[in-house]
Each structure stands twice: as structure tokens, then as C-alpha cells.
Design a protein around this motif. Structure first.
Motif, PDB file in Angstrom:
ATOM      1  N   GLN A 114       0.817  -1.215   0.000  1.00  0.00           N
ATOM      2  CA  GLN A 114       0.000   0.000   0.000  1.00  0.00           C
ATOM      3  C   GLN A 114       0.851   1.266   0.000  1.00  0.00           C
ATOM      4  O   GLN A 114       0.485   2.270  -0.603  1.00  0.00           O
TER       5      GLN A 114
ATOM      6  N   GLN B 294      -7.518  -5.670  -6.714  1.00  0.00           N
ATOM      7  CA  GLN B 294      -8.244  -4.522  -6.171  1.00  0.00           C
ATOM      8  C   GLN B 294      -7.859  -3.246  -6.897  1.00  0.00           C
ATOM      9  O   GLN B 294      -8.710  -2.383  -7.162  1.00  0.00           O
ATOM     10  N   LEU B 295      -6.579  -3.107  -7.232  1.00  0.00           N
ATOM     11  CA  LEU B 295      -6.130  -1.932  -7.985  1.00  0.00           C
ATOM     12  C   LEU B 295      -6.788  -1.883  -9.361  1.00  0.00           C
ATOM     13  O   LEU B 295      -7.180  -0.805  -9.840  1.00  0.00           O
ATOM     14  N   LYS B 296      -6.929  -3.042 -10.001  1.00  0.00           N
ATOM     15  CA  LYS B 296      -7.569  -3.100 -11.320  1.00  0.00           C
ATOM     16  C   LYS B 296      -9.040  -2.692 -11.229  1.00  0.00           C
ATOM     17  O   LYS B 296      -9.548  -1.953 -12.076  1.00  0.00           O
ATOM     18  N   ILE B 297      -9.714  -3.157 -10.207  1.00  0.00           N
ATOM     19  CA  ILE B 297     -11.123  -2.810 -10.014  1.00  0.00           C
ATOM     20  C   ILE B 297     -11.275  -1.312  -9.775  1.00  0.00           C
ATOM     21  O   ILE B 297     -12.156  -0.657 -10.352  1.00  0.00           O
ATOM     22  N   GLN B 298     -10.419  -0.743  -8.942  1.00  0.00           N
ATOM     23  CA  GLN B 298     -10.475   0.691  -8.656  1.00  0.00           C
ATOM     24  C   GLN B 298     -10.172   1.519  -9.895  1.00  0.00           C
ATOM     25  O   GLN B 298     -10.810   2.535 -10.146  1.00  0.00           O
ATOM     26  N   SER B 299      -9.184   1.055 -10.665  1.00  0.00           N
ATOM     27  CA  SER B 299      -8.822   1.771 -11.887  1.00  0.00           C
ATOM     28  C   SER B 299      -9.966   1.757 -12.900  1.00  0.00           C
ATOM     29  O   SER B 299     -10.276   2.780 -13.527  1.00  0.00           O
ATOM     30  N   LYS B 300     -10.618   0.626 -13.059  1.00  0.00           N
ATOM     31  CA  LYS B 300     -11.747   0.510 -13.991  1.00  0.00           C
ATOM     32  C   LYS B 300     -12.906   1.400 -13.567  1.00  0.00           C
ATOM     33  O   LYS B 300     -13.514   2.095 -14.388  1.00  0.00           O
ATOM     34  N   ALA B 301     -13.193   1.417 -12.258  1.00  0.00           N
ATOM     35  CA  ALA B 301     -14.288   2.235 -11.753  1.00  0.00           C
ATOM     36  C   ALA B 301     -13.991   3.713 -11.944  1.00  0.00           C
ATOM     37  O   ALA B 301     -14.878   4.511 -12.285  1.00  0.00           O
ATOM     38  N   ARG B 302     -12.733   4.105 -11.760  1.00  0.00           N
ATOM     39  CA  ARG B 302     -12.348   5.505 -11.930  1.00  0.00           C
ATOM     40  C   ARG B 302     -12.472   5.940 -13.388  1.00  0.00           C
ATOM     41  O   ARG B 302     -12.950   7.047 -13.690  1.00  0.00           O
TER      42      ARG B 302
ATOM     43  N   LYS C 176     -16.106   6.391 -14.322  1.00  0.00           N
ATOM     44  CA  LYS C 176     -16.644   7.622 -13.733  1.00  0.00           C
ATOM     45  C   LYS C 176     -16.190   8.843 -14.513  1.00  0.00           C
ATOM     46  O   LYS C 176     -16.949   9.771 -14.753  1.00  0.00           O
TER      47      LYS C 176
END
Length: 228
Positions: free
Chosen positions: A125, A167-175, A178
Motif C-alpha cells: 500500500q 483490487q487496484l484493477k477494479i479501482q482503476s476501472k471504476a475511476r 466515472k
């Protein structure tokens, strides 16, 4: 009478016996003193038997863990000379104490493992160089010299790393989703459709009609009067 028996539990069973009553008020050791001496002898005998059992178990290479059973313990040691002469209470007591120690060690190991996993995840992290596209091999080169990296085994490292990167991939896709959405919630430019050509022609004709001057009304013919 057992090594764990207390005087308060024992005395009701003998207080009406002649041997007990005859000792009351006599000089020398009291019944309570004799009881305590006997318990000390039992405790000493228990220590001796415990040492024998542990010696036999060690000679056979036995390892007691949290999943071990008394049946398995008995089966491994029953062929040892003198094992059968040791009271079952003592044998079970030795096994229970070894089992309790093994469970305590397992719990300590689990707590240490959780702490080390937490340290490793915190390392990931805090490191900005690890992104959604970073491979495990690349991370090993970047972080391999850290004590937090070596605090967990390779299988645990890979598991924690894969979860972290996912988790980083999921966050990146969501960003990205958006950021790509229109601010007013309307249709994007790609969704706009051109008006059909026929509609344009209708609009053009309508404009031409509006620009033409209004037609003059036709002249009325005057009626001729007949002569009388």
C-alpha cells in the motif's frame, strides 16, 4: 484419591472412619498433614511418569499438534515397556498438557502469521511503484530487500499480491468509467444522430413558402344591367 483431590473434598469420605477419629487430638502429624504428604508423593510420581512418557515419545519422533488424539497417543506408546503400568489418569494428563501446549503454539503462530501478512500488505500500500499492471516478478525486484517482504512465505506473498493487484484493477476501472460519464447526464456526442435528409427537405420547402408574397385575390366581374 488423585493428585488433584483437595482436603475439603476428601475429608467427608473418612471423617466417620475409626482410623481418622483415633488420630484426632493426638500428638504428631494430623490427618490433614498425612493427606498433604501423600499428595506430594503422588505429584512426585506424576513427574517421574511424565518424564518417562515424554522420553518414549521423543524416541519415536512423535509430534503432538492440535489435531492429535489420545487414541493415537496411546497406540504409539502402548508397546513401550512400563507404559501400561502408568495409571491412565497420568497418561491422559500428560497427553492433555502436551496437547494444550501444542494448541497454544498454533495460536501464537497464527497470530504471528496474521501480523506478518498485515506488514506485507502495508508495504504494498505504501509503495507507489506497484500499480495494476505490475507483475509479481517486478514487485520482487522492487521490494525484495524489505524485511516485510521476507516476513511471509512465497505462497502467502503471491496470494496477497494477487489480491492487492486485483483490487487496484477494479479501482482503476471504476475511476475510468466515472471519468468517461457526461457531466449533465445527457447523451454523448457519439449518441447524437443526424436528422434524416427528408426532414431537411421539408424544412427547406416550408421556408420557401413562408418567403413568397401572398397571392392577390382575383378581381370580381361586374354584372351588366339589362336595358328595359
Amino acid at each position: 484419591l488423585k493428585s488433584t483431590t483437595t482436603w475439603a473434598d476428601f475429608v467427608p469420605s473418612v471423617k466417620s472412619e475409626d482410623a481418622y477419629l483415633s488420630m484426632l487430638g493426638q500428638p504428631g502429624s494430623t490427618p490433614h498433614d498425612i493427606f498433604d504428604d501423600f499428595l506430594e508423593e503422588l505429584a512426585e510420581k506424576y513427574k517421574e511418569d511424565r518424564a518417562k512418557i515424554k522420553k518414549w515419545a521423543k524416541a519415536q519422533g512423535m509430534t503432538i499438534n492440535s489435531a492429535s488424539t489420545f487414541f493415537w497417543f496411546e497406540d504409539q506408546l502402548k508397546k513401550e515397556e512400563g507404559y501400561g503400568q502408568i495409571p491412565e489418569e497420568t497418561r491422559r494428563g500428560v497427553f492433555d498438557s502436551l496437547l494444550a501446549k501444542a494448541k497454544e503454539q498454533d495460536e501464537d503462530a497464527e497470530r504471528a502469521a496474521k501480523k506478518n501478512r498485515k506488514r506485507f500488505v502495508e508495504l504494498l500500500q505504501k509503495t507507489r511503484d506497484v500499480t495494476a499492471s505490475t507483475t509479481y516478478e517486478q514487485a520482487a525486484k522492487l521490494l525484495g530487500s524489505s524485511s516485510a517482504w521476507d516476513s511471509v512465505d512465497d505462497a502467502t506473498r503471491k496470494q496477497c499480491f494477487d489480491i492487492f493487484v486485483e483490487q487496484l484493477k477494479i479501482q482503476s476501472k471504476a475511476r475510468k468509467e466515472k471519468e468517461g460519464a457526461p457531466a449533465d447526464g445527457g447523451d454523448s456526442d457519439g449518441d447524437k444522430k443526424k436528422k434524416p435528409r427528408k426532414d431537411k427537405e421539408k424544412v427547406g420547402k416550408k421556408r420557401q413558402q413562408d418567403e413568397l408574397p401572398p397571392e392577390e385575390p382575383p378581381e370580381r366581374k361586374t354584372k351588366k344591367t339589362k336595358k328595359k
